[in-house]
Design an enzyme around this catalytic site. Structure first.
Site, PDB file in Angstrom:
ATOM      1  N   ASP A 407       0.852  -1.186   0.000  1.00 30.68           N
ATOM      2  CA  ASP A 407       0.000   0.000   0.000  1.00 30.68           C
ATOM      3  C   ASP A 407       0.892   1.241   0.000  1.00 30.68           C
ATOM      4  OD1 ASP A 407      -2.347   1.440   0.084  1.00 30.68           O
ATOM      5  OD2 ASP A 407      -2.715   1.120   2.209  1.00 30.68           O
ATOM      6  N   GLU A 410       2.596   4.747  -4.224  1.00 37.38           N
ATOM      7  CA  GLU A 410       2.539   5.609  -5.414  1.00 37.38           C
ATOM      8  C   GLU A 410       3.880   6.310  -5.722  1.00 37.38           C
ATOM      9  OE1 GLU A 410      -1.106   4.239  -4.364  1.00 37.38           O
ATOM     10  OE2 GLU A 410       0.106   5.470  -3.035  1.00 37.38           O
ATOM     11  N   ASP A 485      -8.797   3.443  -2.481  1.00 37.87           N
ATOM     12  CA  ASP A 485      -9.661   3.879  -1.377  1.00 37.87           C
ATOM     13  C   ASP A 485     -10.958   4.479  -1.905  1.00 37.87           C
ATOM     14  OD1 ASP A 485      -7.705   3.055   0.354  1.00 37.87           O
ATOM     15  OD2 ASP A 485      -6.871   5.047   0.680  1.00 37.87           O
TER      16      ASP A 485
END
Length: 801
Positions: A407, A410, A485
């Site tokens: 997670d 990015e 999300d």
């Protein structure tokens, strides 16, 4: 003293006329008067690569996206010229390169129809701020042309009239049309006049695509640095375009373990151990199948990766073993941020070996994430990837964790503009040193790659399981993914549906959404409808934020619990069907989910459909996506389709109302299909499968189906220990013939198939198996609609009167 402080602004620059041409095997190089050069490489008869240089010097050819296993080679190549063009011919394509300005036009070699042509073609603008060029390409849109793909964009399937940016971004609670979000997959498929082609713009800088928004009949794409480097992929079938793109960027390196296709339960966060046990016990008590339980960041000691909270999980190895004894595989989260803490062993190792990213002038890249201030490994350095992969030894080999979830990769950074690294951060880029402008979009991909290497190393001889939030083209080689999300809303149920379809069209099928929504709280109806959709996504996981309440299958009352159980049980019954679809994806690049346009591009009614999709090859699914609905209108693609619940036969090519109370959803089976099903299990491996059921749907005519099986984990299937059964169904007025051909060395432990017939238009009188005839009484029958046969039959003939 500097007198002239103004730089000359040159605007868009263009190639001039070609002055030389050179052929080197499969690569043709055209050089222009102003030193612009174009390399056209014939990858396959239907795949051409276009690579431009503004200086005639081509930098080192390196790509994270293109797999070394990509197919290469062509059947025919001829290069000729006339007064205005160089003409490149393969068995599938004819490509004209205009001598005056390097513009290209590509035609179908068989009928000479135009497929794609440049408008302005390649042009560029010098980037004085960063150096290098902003590289641009524009093409003329053909009459009625539509565009699809581009990864996880939360918008309609058909991209025409829209503009997008590819810059991997942490997008909490994104909405419809939010752009950019978590993934950058610069690949699209175009369709016009029943012919399809694709373009993959392999440039990792921030890139943008305009599908006839700024100018009505012009499609363009450009990047803020790097090369104009793109692949043209011809079909003419859209499914072939996607399969060839997937071959180019890589199919999954192995089949998933079957349990990874089961139902998974996740929350931010399940802790302490007693809470985890409470959740898993409830699944078994209520007999709701589940294969995996997830631990979010709170399982760690102060959010430090590769540690366990001594307070919440004092004996993780024992706990993981006890969960495994109940059929639960434990999945843990690992983020890229490594807490700055001189007493933290991972930080110490990274610092001592200089493994963390640095700013342009030398300081380490420091950013705030969950543990506080962190440094970040440079996953573009192969030494760092090797180090990172070794960090999983204790988690996987010792403690017994079965999967890892990446997670925040990015990479996400809190409390800063842009929510990520600044542009001046430096990266190794596998020896091709660069700034974060070039490396940003592949950072999450390379973290997932390093995690995959660790899981593969320490899970062996079992198959690895990795999930990632961020991705670039080619990430499907290493990992599964989810759409990020999202929000507990009906709009997001629709978004999840389209995102999963779009990702499959972009070469990445092993994808699902956070069922029920991550942010906010669904009501029972929304959760039930989302489960109904989610069980038809390759990755099937409920995930939610604990800030917003409970989101387990039993959190909404008994009625919803029963509906959720019913559909999760359906998922487990369909595991052999899904596993077979995954084998086609892993071996041939065929998407597991197919938007209707991908399923039947010749039917113009499919070009703008968003809701309906094909699951595998034979199952048509359409989620109910609005509250208080007892049905919906849906479009049926051409062919005939059986209602799963009633066996009613619907003729395709039309839009119809379909009843669907809350405990059902529109699910239809293609006529002639043979759908393999397992008995319901509470987890994969709970039962020894002693019989596989096939739902056999009558068709007047021919239809083929498949069943792929292996040991469901491990790597023996690579050595030929698999079983592939090809079935042909031939339906006649008074006869059904089923033929089977088996290949592979694997022998499944069960001995029989139960064939349950649907829609047979005659009363069964006689069954002949491998030319040995029986009257009905001699066969195990159920109301004369099912028979049990040896799994190795070669031919069954069922006749009636």
């Amino acid at each position: 003293m500097i007198l002239n402080t103004e730089l000359e602004y040159k605007g868009n620059l263009f190639p001039s006329k070609i002055i030389s041409y050179e052929k080197n095997r499969d690569t043709l190089t055209f050089t222009c008067e102003n030193n612009v050069a174009l390399q056209v490489t014939v990858i396959r008869d239907s795949v051409l690569r276009f690579r431009f240089s503004t200086t005639s010097i081509f930098e080192k050819d390196f790509s994270y996206a293109i797999t070394k296993y990509a197919s290469r080679g062509y059947n025919f190549l001829e290069v000729t010229e006339d007064d205005t063009n160089y003409i490149i011919k393969t068995s599938k394509l004819t490509c004209h390169i205009h001598k005056i300005d390097l513009r290209s036009a590509i035609y179908d070699a068989k009928d000479n129809t135009l497929i794609c042509e440049d408008e302005l073609g390649f042009h560029w603008e010098e980037s004085y701020h960063f150096g290098g060029d902003i590289v641009k390409m524009s093409k003329t849109a053909q009459e009625g042309e539509s565009y699809y793909g581009l990864g996880d964009k939360p918008t309609d399937n058909n991209l025409k009239g829209k503009r997008f940016e590819n810059w991997v971004t942490d997008s909490y609670a994104f909405g419809k049309h939010t752009d950019p979000i978590y993934k950058a997959i610069p690949f699209y498929t175009a369709l016009h006049h029943d012919k399809s082609y694709g373009i993959f713009f392999d440039n990792t800088f921030k890139s943008e695509f305009d599908f006839c928004q700024e100018r009505r009949n012009i499609t363009s794409f450009w990047a803020h640095g790097g090369d104009m480097n793109y692949y043209f992929i011809y079909g003419p079938q859209m499914s072939d375009v996607v399969a060839n793109y997937t071959d180019l960027t890589g199919k999954p390196h192995e089949m998933p373990a079957l349990w990874t296709l089961g139902y998974h339960q996740c929350k931010w966060s399940y802790y302490p151990e007693s809470k985890v046990k409470e959740i898993t016990s409830k699944f078994r008590e209520l007999q709701i199948p589940c294969d995996a339980i997830y631990l979010d960041i709170d399982y760690m000691e102060g959010f430090r990766c590769f540690t366990w909270s001594k307070e919440y999980f004092p004996e993780p190895k024992r706990m993981v073993k006890e969960l495994a004894d109940q059929g639960f595989k434990t999945i843990v989260i690992i983020d890229p941020g490594i807490k700055i803490d001189k007493d933290y062993w991972v930080f110490q190792e990274g610092l001592e070996n200089d493994y963390f990213c640095k700013r342009a002038d030398g300081p380490y890249m420091k950013g705030k994430v969950w543990p506080g201030e962190c440094y970040f490994p440079d996953f573009t350095n192969p030494k760092v990837r090797d180090w990172w992969s070794d960090l999983f030894k204790e988690l996987v080999e010792d403690i017994g964790v079965k999967g890892v979830w990446n997670d925040m990769n990015e990479p996400a950074v809190m409390d800063v503009p842009g929510k990520t690294f600044p542009d001046d951060v430096r990266h190794d880029y596998d020896g091709n040193r660069c700034s974060h402008r070039k490396a940003h979009n592949i950072y999450g991909m390379q973290m997932a790659r390093a995690t995959y290497q660790g899981l593969k190393k320490f899970s062996y001889p079992k198959r690895p399981f990795v999930i990632t939030r961020a991705a670039y083209a080619g990430t499907q080689r290493y990992t599964s993914s989810w759409t990020g999300d999202n929000v507990a809303s009906w709009e997001h149920l629709n978004i999840a549906n389209v995102q999963a379809q779009r990702m499959a069209m972009s070469g990445f099928s092993f994808v699902g959404s956070d069922i029920g929504g991550f942010a906010e709280q669904p009501n029972g109806e929304l959760y039930a409808r989302w489960i109904q959709l989610g069980v038809f996504h390759p990755f099937c996981r409920t995930h939610s934020s604990g800030d917003h309440g409970d989101q387990e299958p039993w959190a909404f009352g008994k009625n919803i619990t029963d509906i959720v159980r019913k559909f999760i049980e359906l998922r487990y019954q369909l595991l052999p069907y899904l596993y077979t679809a995954f084998w086609r994806y892993a071996s041939e690049g065929i998407p597991i989910l197919k938007s209707l346009v991908l399923f039947d591009q010749e039917d113009r009614h499919t070009h703008h459909r968003n809701d309906e999709f094909i699951f595998g090859e034979k199952i048509l699914v359409c989620p109910v996506n609005a509250p208080n609905s007892r049905g919906r209108r849906m479009y049926f693609p051409r062919g005939n389709w059986y209602n799963l619940w009633t066996d009613a036969l619907v003729e395709g090519g039309q839009e119809l109302w379909v009843d669907a109370d809350l405990d059902t959803m529109p699910i239809f089976i293609k006529e002639g299909a043979m759908i393999p099903k397992y008995p319901v299990q509470q987890y994969v491996g709970e039962k020894e499968i002693d019989e596989v059921t096939f739902d056999v749907y009558f068709k007047l005519g021919k239809e083929s189906s498949q069943l792929y099986e292996d040991a469901h984990d491990g790597f023996d299937y690579i050595k030929g220990r698999y079983s592939l059964r090809d079935f042909n169904l031939i339906g006649k007025d008074k006869e059904v013939i089923i033929q089977q051909y088996k290949s592979g060395k694997y022998d499944a432990p069960y001995q029989s198939f139960k064939l349950e017939f649907h829609g047979v238009p005659f009363k069964i009188e006689k069954v002949s198996i491998d030319k040995e005839g029986f009257v009905c009484e001699d066969i195990v029958l159920n109301g004369e609609t099912s028979i049990v046969v040896d799994k190795n039959f070669r031919e069954i003939r069922i006749t009636g009167k």
